[in-house]
Design a protein around this motif. Structure first.
Motif: not given
Length: 243
Positions: A115, A123, A150
């Motif tokens: 990613a 994410i 994240i």
């Protein structure tokens, strides 16, 4: 294993200080008012917890754990809505990745690494059922876990609704579709959803996606490892946007 804290008061203070806690292990059968306060705080903060025998806690730490051991994430999680708003303001082509119950820490680390290489802006994972970010995750990600924001959310479905209301098209990777990935249009704000290693994307999530797509499999094996499949999907987004 990620860093640990132990003891009821220490763990409660860590939660009050918004420390990124992966999981809390509680001694099965433990009682007392302070322990009840801890349980209430765990539920309030939406932190994953497991009730285990004292032998498990003794294996986790040799210190006086008082029936409680918390594993601290080496990575600080982002607030989901703030992350989306920031990316929408700063990027012309927002690009998100959602993981539905990916549970293996090394798969998670490999996905984070890919990613980061593909320019994913964030994410998103559920608070419960997802792989924790441990030292193994960070190592497998080659340090990318420190570079990609994240966010943890209570419910992945609500996160999808929020992305859609923000003008982001959400595409799920699943073999339960006739459409191949190469028919998708990723030249727009988008998010890719990858499912768990054994079950794929859950039916409740599949039902709210904008589109679904599959990879062509030409051999006799019916599926790819989730981190490999994720890499193919993410790089198709990169390919289209660079064309």
């Amino acid at each position: 294993m990620s860093d640990q804290i132990y003891g009821i008061r220490a763990v409660m203070e860590a939660m009050e200080a918004n420390q990124p806690i992966n999981k809390i292990f509680l001694q099965r059968g433990l009682k007392g008012e302070l322990f009840k306060e801890l349980e209430t705080a765990i539920r309030k903060n939406g932190i994953s917890a497991s009730y285990v025998p004292i032998e498990k806690l003794n294996r986790l730490t040799r210190n006086n754990h008082q029936g409680v051991v918390a594993q601290i994430s080496p990575v600080k999680f982002q607030d989901f809505e703030s992350l989306v708003e920031k990316v929408m303001e700063e990027e012309k082509m927002p690009f998100f990745l959602l993981l539905d119950q990916v549970s293996d820490v090394r798969n998670f680390g490999a996905i984070i690494r890919t990613a980061e290489c593909c320019g994913v802006h964030g994410i998103i994972v559920p608070k419960n059922g997802a792989a924790p970010i441990t030292d193994d995750t960070v190592k497998t990600s080659a340090g990318a876990a420190f570079n990609v924001p994240i966010a943890k959310v209570d419910h992945l479905k609500d996160a999808i609704f929020y992305l859609q209301s923000s003008g982001i098209s959400v595409v799920g990777a699943t073999e339960k579709t006739e459409d191949e990935i190469y028919t998708m249009d990723f030249n727009q704000p988008c998010a890719v959803v990858m499912g768990s290693e054994d079950r794929g994307i859950s039916p409740s999530i599949l039902g709210v996606l904008d589109q679904t797509a599959k990879l062509p499999l030409l051999g006799s094996i019916g599926s790819l490892n989730v981190s490999v499949a994720c890499g193919v999907f993410l790089y198709e987004v990169v390919r289209q946007r660079r064309a």
